[in-house]
Scaffold this active site. Sequence first.
Site, PDB file in Angstrom:
ATOM      1  N   ALA B  44       0.830  -1.201   0.000  1.00  0.00           N
ATOM      2  CA  ALA B  44       0.000   0.000   0.000  1.00  0.00           C
ATOM      3  C   ALA B  44       0.869   1.258   0.000  1.00  0.00           C
ATOM      4  CB  ALA B  44      -0.942  -0.009   1.204  1.00  0.00           C
ATOM      5  N   ARG B 330     -10.744 -19.338   6.052  1.00  0.00           N
ATOM      6  CA  ARG B 330      -9.704 -19.459   7.073  1.00  0.00           C
ATOM      7  C   ARG B 330     -10.237 -19.621   8.488  1.00  0.00           C
ATOM      8  NH1 ARG B 330      -5.375 -15.035   4.773  1.00  0.00           N
ATOM      9  NH2 ARG B 330      -4.665 -16.408   3.118  1.00  0.00           N
TER      10      ARG B 330
END
Lengths: 247, 637
Positions: B44, B330
């Site tokens: 980012a 997950r």
Amino acid sequence: MNLTLKIWRQKDRNTTGEFVTCQARNILPDMSFLEMLDVVNEDLTRSGHEPFAFDSDCREGICGTCSLVINGIPHGGQKGATACQLHMRHFRDGQTITVEPWRAKSFPVLRDLVVDRSAFDHIIASGGFVSVNTGGAPDGNALPVGKVDADQAMDAAACIGCGACVAACKNASAMLFVAAKVAHLGLLPQGQSERYQRVVKMVNMMDQEGFGACTATGSCEAVCPKEISLDFIAQLNRDYLVGCLKP
Amino acid sequence: MNLDAKIPSGPLDKKWEKCLLEMKLVNPANKRKFEVIVVGTGLAGASAAATMAELGYGVKSFCFQDSPRRAHSIAAQGGINAAKNYQNDGDSIHRLFYDTIKGGDYRAREANVYRLAQTSVKIIDQCVAQGVPFAREYGGLLANRSFGGAQVSRTFYARGQTGQQLLIGAYQALERQIGLGNIRMFPRTEMLDLVLVNGHAKGIVVRDLVTGEISSHSADAVILATGGYGNVFYLSTNAVGCNVTAIWRAYKRGAFMANPCYTQIHPTCIPVSGDHQSKLTLMSESLRNDGRVWVPKVKGDKRSAHQIPENERDYFLERKYPSYGNLAPRDISSRAAKEACDDGRGVGPGGLGVYLDFADAIKRLGADKIRERYDNLFVMYETITGENAFEVPMRIYPAVHYTMGGLWVDYHLMSNIPGLFVLGEANFSDHGANRLGASALMQGLADGYFVAPYTVGNYFATNSVPRPSTNHAEFKKIEAEIHHRTQNLLSINGKRTPTSFHRELGKLMWENCGMARTDESLRINLKKIPELREEFWRDVTVTGANNSLNQALEQAGRVADFLEFGELTSRDALERKESCGGHFRTEFQTAEGEALRDDENFAHVAAWEFQGEGKTPLLHKEPLVFEELKMSQRSYK
């Protein structure tokens, strides 16, 4: 197990360093080499002494931060692994281990085992990229890349920029590092338009940063945790020659 | 305080377009007059810094590592999602949007997630143009693999090093701008505080980690892309340097912290081997494409994997979730593994592990194919454990991996402090209560390449607070506070090391605020963490001096912040009286043991406002409105 460490102490960039001896006690075979140093540092801190400064981050062999020469070999001599992936099961109880930082003029020691590798960043900044701005890229599948080329480019791109190649070289040459980047981009169609300017710029910057010349002894390849092939240096030399001859 | 997310009106698929059209632009000739600070050089941060510099803005980039290329995005293995539908298997932007919202257990904003899905296709194009060596088919086209939580193949990858290759792409773009003189780079420099002038974020105070010098930097806007806070658990898959300090400092200056209790436990990590452990290593979830997860059917079965016949094995994911099987999301996979181990059927030392078995895949595809797909992962596993997974099944166990919570941001990725933008894992925005595999890389790059460069420009064009000088009284005041805090840490001279406090905090967090949480366990944390913090400030020992490279001091500062943050996380988990995604409250589960949401009372973002030292933070709620999708019970059966 218990080990004796001969380990490098250096206050800062401008001070001369020296080896000091210390003990590593109660070391378990499942510990990584860095976890062994953690144990030593915790013992030192508890007794009011300063711990040894050493760089590490991901501790899973991919970030390229750790930079230890262990018993004279960058990353300690385990094939294809960084120091953080070297486990103590490879050492014997009672052994003496020397630990020192990367040794190269272009990588000055900042403290103990910590070195400054910004020279590598400068080499990338000089040309280790494809000059595309964000936006405006064509569809990813518009430019097919044969699997063989893509795989070979990936082999070169696997370099983690740790600098072990420089530390292992008797001339402190950065040729393997530069070759890996030149090959990664030079093997892909995206990298073609700047291929020859790139190699000349990067090699010039490598020289300017004070790295030595390649002797082709292959010590860099031997210690590279990503097993980057010496063949890429041959490609670098070829591209460099072409780059120099181009008007 | 009104939490306005500034989501554009209109149909979902036109919102971003509308926003882009409505945003004010900065004239090209004026761009160089604006400066932005970017903290963090992961996907980012590096992508934002490079793109802002390409546009012509002045950029200062900071990272605590020795080089911007080391940020922890580098460790992501598996891949990056994009709704390209290259495999002709029915993928679309809408399907990626739907999978992400559903995977996040309906606790993310629809508009943000839709934009993420829209942007995903451009990311792949951009990265290919940069020379990222994605895996290819023999015909030269891009290859894909499938990943947890999705029924289509939309994950692009570069062997097991996708994060590294994407980061190198962004890093090279960053270095190119450094070489051109458009970015000033400050490696080995840690942000220690955020500076507000007239209520706007206008700078930061940093410490040079080599010389110890404290200095101020001012700018027209500040971007934080400083990653997640998983190391509050001490043991996690994060790099040892990952920390909460930057976003915690911003929180203490008034930025809201959103949903800190949403932490993701990753199902496929290498089990803990002992107390010395400094970090946990993740094996890419992509392994679940070909590996089958199982434990013995009988409790306490001590036979080796080979000795246990097929009919005495419990392939529990395939049994419980037949349609997703080993690719269940997950959180579900992690909890199922924990349940099997809690049931006494775990394998390996301490019974804290389950098998991930490749025998069938090797039989079906051959060892060479498996080696080609996962070679570095098998090597990594053998290096750490000394076992060859081609011969014996891997052992895996869940570990803290990713944090969905973070600073609150609006649709522009701006926090409630004007001029403070937060990108990537450091913000809370796109993954709701659970992130799907291969979506972190997607979000980091979407935020950095394609969102912030526009929205920060809009802020420049519309804000009226000029860039202050670093001689401004506020900078001087905060520098003095930092000097004071540093001297304080160095002068305690207690008996315990920063690591010992960090480890103790981690244990409290894992046991009481980990995979399963209860009202009772969280209240234990609210009592014990402040006690531990008090002990820290009384009894920590930090060796060395301020004016040199001092890793003990760096660590102590980060642990001090974790000791405050852990309490807020536990408070947030206590307040959220429901189970959703990575936040599993034992009191709230279905008869089948699945997370039981309470949409009536908790379909909101919990955003916490700092009220002063020792005071209970104030909770703000941003309601989540679902216009496109209907909230439903997540089912992967």
